[in-house]
Scaffold this motif. Structure first.
Motif, mmCIF file in Angstrom:
data_model
loop_
_atom_site.group_PDB
_atom_site.id
_atom_site.type_symbol
_atom_site.label_atom_id
_atom_site.label_comp_id
_atom_site.label_asym_id
_atom_site.label_seq_id
_atom_site.Cartn_x
_atom_site.Cartn_y
_atom_site.Cartn_z
ATOM 1 N N GLU A 1 0.845 -1.193 0.000
ATOM 2 C CA GLU A 1 0.000 0.000 0.000
ATOM 3 C C GLU A 1 0.878 1.240 0.000
ATOM 4 O OE1 GLU A 1 -3.680 2.214 0.358
ATOM 5 O OE2 GLU A 1 -3.392 0.045 0.072
ATOM 6 N N GLY A 2 0.570 2.166 -0.903
ATOM 7 C CA GLY A 2 1.328 3.406 -0.991
ATOM 8 C C GLY A 2 2.482 3.379 -1.968
ATOM 9 N N ASP A 3 2.804 2.200 -2.539
ATOM 10 C CA ASP A 3 3.829 2.136 -3.582
ATOM 11 C C ASP A 3 3.323 2.779 -4.860
ATOM 12 O OD1 ASP A 3 5.693 0.703 -2.076
ATOM 13 O OD2 ASP A 3 5.152 -1.248 -2.929
ATOM 14 N N ILE A 4 4.243 3.192 -5.707
ATOM 15 C CA ILE A 4 3.911 3.455 -7.105
ATOM 16 C C ILE A 4 4.768 2.525 -7.949
ATOM 17 C CG2 ILE A 4 3.079 5.805 -6.816
ATOM 18 C CD1 ILE A 4 5.773 6.805 -7.858
ATOM 19 N N VAL A 5 4.193 2.047 -9.041
ATOM 20 C CA VAL A 5 4.898 1.069 -9.877
ATOM 21 C C VAL A 5 4.759 1.453 -11.344
ATOM 22 C CG1 VAL A 5 2.890 -0.480 -9.808
ATOM 23 C CG2 VAL A 5 5.125 -1.382 -10.464
ATOM 24 N N SER A 6 5.897 1.504 -12.029
ATOM 25 C CA SER A 6 5.927 1.783 -13.464
ATOM 26 C C SER A 6 6.073 0.466 -14.209
ATOM 27 C CB SER A 6 7.101 2.698 -13.807
ATOM 28 O OG SER A 6 6.983 3.941 -13.154
ATOM 29 N N ILE A 7 5.169 0.233 -15.153
ATOM 30 C CA ILE A 7 5.184 -0.988 -15.955
ATOM 31 C C ILE A 7 5.398 -0.585 -17.412
ATOM 32 C CG2 ILE A 7 3.975 -3.129 -16.493
ATOM 33 C CD1 ILE A 7 2.041 -2.352 -14.119
ATOM 34 N N ASP A 8 6.427 -1.138 -18.017
ATOM 35 C CA ASP A 8 6.792 -0.825 -19.396
ATOM 36 C C ASP A 8 6.786 -2.130 -20.173
ATOM 37 O OD1 ASP A 8 7.877 0.227 -21.736
ATOM 38 O OD2 ASP A 8 9.598 1.149 -20.757
ATOM 39 N N CYS A 9 6.163 -2.122 -21.351
ATOM 40 C CA CYS A 9 6.058 -3.347 -22.144
ATOM 41 C C CYS A 9 6.263 -3.015 -23.614
ATOM 42 C CB CYS A 9 4.681 -3.993 -21.947
ATOM 43 S SG CYS A 9 4.494 -5.620 -22.725
ATOM 44 N N GLY A 10 6.798 -3.983 -24.349
ATOM 45 C CA GLY A 10 6.899 -3.869 -25.798
ATOM 46 C C GLY A 10 6.233 -5.063 -26.454
ATOM 47 N N THR A 11 5.761 -4.874 -27.679
ATOM 48 C CA THR A 11 5.098 -5.938 -28.435
ATOM 49 C C THR A 11 5.577 -5.912 -29.879
ATOM 50 O OG1 THR A 11 3.110 -5.928 -27.072
ATOM 51 C CG2 THR A 11 2.870 -6.742 -29.305
ATOM 52 N N VAL A 12 5.916 -7.086 -30.400
ATOM 53 C CA VAL A 12 6.252 -7.215 -31.818
ATOM 54 C C VAL A 12 5.108 -7.946 -32.508
ATOM 55 C CG1 VAL A 12 7.886 -8.080 -33.521
ATOM 56 C CG2 VAL A 12 8.709 -7.317 -31.276
ATOM 57 N N TYR A 13 4.490 -7.266 -33.486
ATOM 58 C CA TYR A 13 3.381 -7.839 -34.256
ATOM 59 C C TYR A 13 3.684 -7.651 -35.737
ATOM 60 C CZ TYR A 13 -1.281 -8.253 -36.348
ATOM 61 O OH TYR A 13 -2.337 -8.607 -37.151
#
Length: 270
Positions: free
Chosen positions: A95-107
């Motif tokens: 609780e109280g964290d911040i989280v950065s999520i980064d993703c890449g996709t090859v299509y």
């Protein structure tokens, strides 16, 4: 950087392919956001995103990306003071964290790349403001992605927006062109001078990504040799979209099917 010279102009058909890649990428990010709560591990977030990629029969260009050693996951998951390139693992969100999520996709041979930062439960007003300013800075930069403008116009818009609100942009990590490769030209820093740099042309596709810090722009690389964190240990935020320059204005390629950005359910309206 060698990829700085490699700039590709995409056809309308290729941009449509990248738009599909972007929607899958946004769906993968949303799947990770949907399970993000106290007690969930950063590896769980990566697994949720990977399930979406698997469903569509695509893959992330992040996995095995060359570096100090091949990057081991399909996403980067960076918590609190971690700015970018956090390796998913056993760390449990609180609780109280911040989280950065980064993703890449090859299509179909084309890459989409995007990131969001979300809050886990309630955060302080300063951290909420950090998230809002970082996301708004992304859109300030996107608004300058017009044919005939220069890279410096985009970079300066991000820098001015962030610094006028008392925060700092990283000087060491940048946005970048994206297409058949994850890193193409042009390089797009989060700081710059209006009127300088390469002229933007229709068909350019750029992953624009403000990375914002509190108190100082300085970063350090952690012992895992991948994770980049603020030098002062204060929280950071990161938002990213892949955007096409078109005759009709900037076209964001990494939105969900309904036109929204992933993670909205974890953020107050901006």
């Amino acid at each position: 950087m060698s990829w700085e010279r490699h700039i590709t102009i995409k056809s309308p058909k290729e941009i449509e392919i990248m738009r599909i890649a972007g929607r899958i990428n946004a769906e993968a990010l949303q799947a990770a956001c949907d399970i993000a709560r106290p007690g969930v591990t950063t590896a769980d977030l990566n697994a949720a995103a990977e399930e979406v990629l698997k469903k569509y029969g695509v893959y992330s260009p992040f996995k095995n990306y060359p570096g100090p050693y091949p990057y081991p996951a399909s996403t980067t998951v960076s918590v609190n003071d971690e700015l970018v390139h956090g390796i998913p693992g056993s760390r449990k969100l609180k609780e109280g964290d911040i989280v950065s999520i980064d993703c890449g996709t090859v299509y179909e041979g084309f890459v989409a790349d995007s990131a969001v930062t979300i809050a886990i439960g309630e955060v302080s007003p300063e951290i909420q403001r950090l998230l809002e300013v970082t996301e708004q800075a992304l859109y300030a930069g996107i608004a300058k992605m017009l044919p005939g403008n220069r890279v410096g116009d985009v970079s300066a818009a991000i820098q001015q927006f962030v610094e006028s609100r008392g925060f700092f942009v990283t000087r060491e990590y940048t946005g970048h062109g994206v297409g058949r490769q994850m890193h193409e030209g042009p390089q797009v820093p989060n700081y710059g001078v209006p009127g300088r740099g390469m002229v933007l042309r229709p068909g350019m596709t750029i992953a624009l990504e403000p990375m914002v810090l509190i108190g100082s722009p300085y970063t350090r690389v952690l012992e895992d040799q991948w994770t980049v964190a603020s030098q002062n240990g204060l929280p950071t935020a990161h938002f990213e979209h892949t955007v096409a320059v078109t005759e009709h204005g900037p076209l964001i390629l990494t939105l969900l099917e309904d036109g929204s950005t992933p993670g909205r359910n974890h953020r107050k309206p901006v």
